[in-house]
Design a protein around this motif. Structure first.
Motif, PDB file in Angstrom:
ATOM      1  N   ALA A 112      15.775 -17.308  96.933  1.00 29.09           N
ATOM      2  CA  ALA A 112      14.685 -17.342  97.911  1.00 29.09           C
ATOM      3  C   ALA A 112      14.476 -15.958  98.528  1.00 29.09           C
ATOM      4  CB  ALA A 112      14.979 -18.379  98.999  1.00 29.09           C
ATOM      5  N   MET A 113      15.573 -15.248  98.799  1.00 30.07           N
ATOM      6  CA  MET A 113      15.469 -13.890  99.337  1.00 30.07           C
ATOM      7  C   MET A 113      14.808 -12.959  98.324  1.00 30.07           C
ATOM      8  SD  MET A 113      19.206 -13.449 101.001  1.00 30.07           S
ATOM      9  CE  MET A 113      19.704 -14.233 102.506  1.00 30.07           C
ATOM     10  N   LEU A 114      15.207 -13.065  97.060  1.00 26.79           N
ATOM     11  CA  LEU A 114      14.631 -12.229  96.004  1.00 26.79           C
ATOM     12  C   LEU A 114      13.141 -12.505  95.839  1.00 26.79           C
ATOM     13  CD1 LEU A 114      17.453 -12.410  93.319  1.00 26.79           C
ATOM     14  CD2 LEU A 114      16.806 -10.416  94.690  1.00 26.79           C
ATOM     15  N   ASP A 115      12.746 -13.774  95.926  1.00 25.21           N
ATOM     16  CA  ASP A 115      11.326 -14.127  95.828  1.00 25.21           C
ATOM     17  C   ASP A 115      10.528 -13.477  96.946  1.00 25.21           C
ATOM     18  OD1 ASP A 115      11.858 -15.657  93.586  1.00 25.21           O
ATOM     19  OD2 ASP A 115      11.821 -17.584  94.662  1.00 25.21           O
ATOM     20  N   GLU A 116      11.076 -13.458  98.168  1.00 22.33           N
ATOM     21  CA  GLU A 116      10.379 -12.837  99.289  1.00 22.33           C
ATOM     22  C   GLU A 116      10.256 -11.328  99.091  1.00 22.33           C
ATOM     23  OE1 GLU A 116      10.693 -12.234 104.120  1.00 22.33           O
ATOM     24  OE2 GLU A 116      11.599 -14.025 103.237  1.00 22.33           O
ATOM     25  N   VAL A 117      11.312 -10.696  98.583  1.00 19.78           N
ATOM     26  CA  VAL A 117      11.260  -9.254  98.315  1.00 19.78           C
ATOM     27  C   VAL A 117      10.209  -8.958  97.249  1.00 19.78           C
ATOM     28  CG1 VAL A 117      12.535  -7.291  97.365  1.00 19.78           C
ATOM     29  CG2 VAL A 117      13.606  -8.758  99.073  1.00 19.78           C
ATOM     30  N   ALA A 118      10.152  -9.792  96.206  1.00 17.92           N
ATOM     31  CA  ALA A 118       9.162  -9.585  95.143  1.00 17.92           C
ATOM     32  C   ALA A 118       7.739  -9.743  95.679  1.00 17.92           C
ATOM     33  CB  ALA A 118       9.410 -10.564  94.000  1.00 17.92           C
ATOM     34  N   THR A 124      12.833 -10.524 105.394  1.00 20.38           N
ATOM     35  CA  THR A 124      12.975 -10.686 106.832  1.00 20.38           C
ATOM     36  C   THR A 124      13.925 -11.845 107.086  1.00 20.38           C
ATOM     37  OG1 THR A 124      10.696  -9.958 107.125  1.00 20.38           O
ATOM     38  CG2 THR A 124      11.753 -11.069 108.998  1.00 20.38           C
ATOM     39  N   PRO A 125      15.124 -11.561 107.581  1.00 24.59           N
ATOM     40  CA  PRO A 125      16.068 -12.654 107.842  1.00 24.59           C
ATOM     41  C   PRO A 125      15.494 -13.642 108.852  1.00 24.59           C
ATOM     42  CG  PRO A 125      17.137 -10.517 108.119  1.00 24.59           C
ATOM     43  CD  PRO A 125      15.669 -10.266 107.960  1.00 24.59           C
ATOM     44  N   PRO A 126      15.753 -14.921 108.655  1.00 22.66           N
ATOM     45  CA  PRO A 126      15.274 -15.889 109.634  1.00 22.66           C
ATOM     46  C   PRO A 126      15.933 -15.645 110.987  1.00 22.66           C
ATOM     47  CG  PRO A 126      16.695 -16.945 108.002  1.00 22.66           C
ATOM     48  CD  PRO A 126      16.514 -15.531 107.595  1.00 22.66           C
ATOM     49  N   ARG A 127      15.170 -15.860 112.040  1.00 21.60           N
ATOM     50  CA  ARG A 127      15.687 -15.640 113.390  1.00 21.60           C
ATOM     51  C   ARG A 127      15.520 -16.907 114.191  1.00 21.60           C
ATOM     52  NH1 ARG A 127      16.460 -11.408 116.281  1.00 21.60           N
ATOM     53  NH2 ARG A 127      15.072 -12.142 117.896  1.00 21.60           N
ATOM     54  N   LEU A 128      16.568 -17.283 114.866  1.00 22.32           N
ATOM     55  CA  LEU A 128      16.526 -18.443 115.736  1.00 22.32           C
ATOM     56  C   LEU A 128      15.881 -18.086 117.072  1.00 22.32           C
ATOM     57  CD1 LEU A 128      17.274 -21.391 116.112  1.00 22.32           C
ATOM     58  CD2 LEU A 128      19.562 -20.658 116.814  1.00 22.32           C
ATOM     59  N   GLY A 129      16.069 -16.841 117.515  1.00 22.87           N
ATOM     60  CA  GLY A 129      15.485 -16.405 118.782  1.00 22.87           C
ATOM     61  C   GLY A 129      16.288 -16.844 119.982  1.00 22.87           C
TER      62      GLY A 129
END
Length: 176
Positions: A112-118, A124-129
């Motif tokens: 999933a991370m690689l797909d986002e980079v592509a 962008t790491p998920p953030r809970l805030g």
């Protein structure tokens, strides 16, 4: 004149959603600087959560294995018996060397991370805030919280996932 490039060796990415406890795995890495080390073991557990540090950061959904993972194995592949990458060696539990409890990030999360980079050129790491502090013992008891400890919500970022989920921090701080 451009010469044809030699094909580089590669490993196929497997599927971490179908893993089973007891399944044989292999870990590759460079523990303690010893290049190209291969260890074997099994999947001891799935979907483990462990505290990564004393600031409340956690690693969730990890693959637990008894394959020897030591300092220097991080980032190396965790393979199934067919040689497919099913995880990325990430952490060990213990005093800094293998005691039979290692953890790998499931490869489906990495995909999933690689797909986002592509797609976006960046991840962008998920953030809970949310900002938290760990409290235990006398301080926890003074705040009428369990003495064995936990995380106290300090701040919620407006519009964040934590805010949208309805988490709330302290309304105000009184400094004495």
């Amino acid at each position: 004149q451009i010469q044809a490039r030699k094909k580089l060796p590669f490993l196929r990415l497997g599927n971490s959603d179908t893993l089973q406890v007891g399944q044989k795995v292999l870990a590759i890495g460079n523990p303690f600087g010893l290049e190209g080390t291969l260890t074997t073991g099994i999947i001891s557990s799935l979907n483990r959560t462990l505290q990564a540090d004393d600031r409340g950061n956690v690693l969730e959904g990890m693959i637990q294995t008894d394959a020897a993972i030591n300092p220097g194995n991080s980032g190396g592949p965790l393979l199934d018996s067919a040689g497919n990458v099913i995880g990325i060696n990430t952490a060990i539990y213990g005093p800094g060397a293998n005691i039979g409890i290692g953890f790998a990030m499931p490869i489906d999360r990495a995909k999933a991370m690689l797909d986002e980079v592509a797609a976006k050129g960046t991840f962008t790491p998920p953030r809970l805030g949310i900002s938290v502090i760990y409290i235990a013992g006398d301080l926890a008891e003074a705040l009428s919280l369990p003495a064995d400890g936990g995380l106290l919500v300090v701040e919620i970022e407006e519009g964040s996932a934590a805010d949208r989920a309805g988490l709330r921090g302290p309304r105000r701080w009184v400094i004495v």
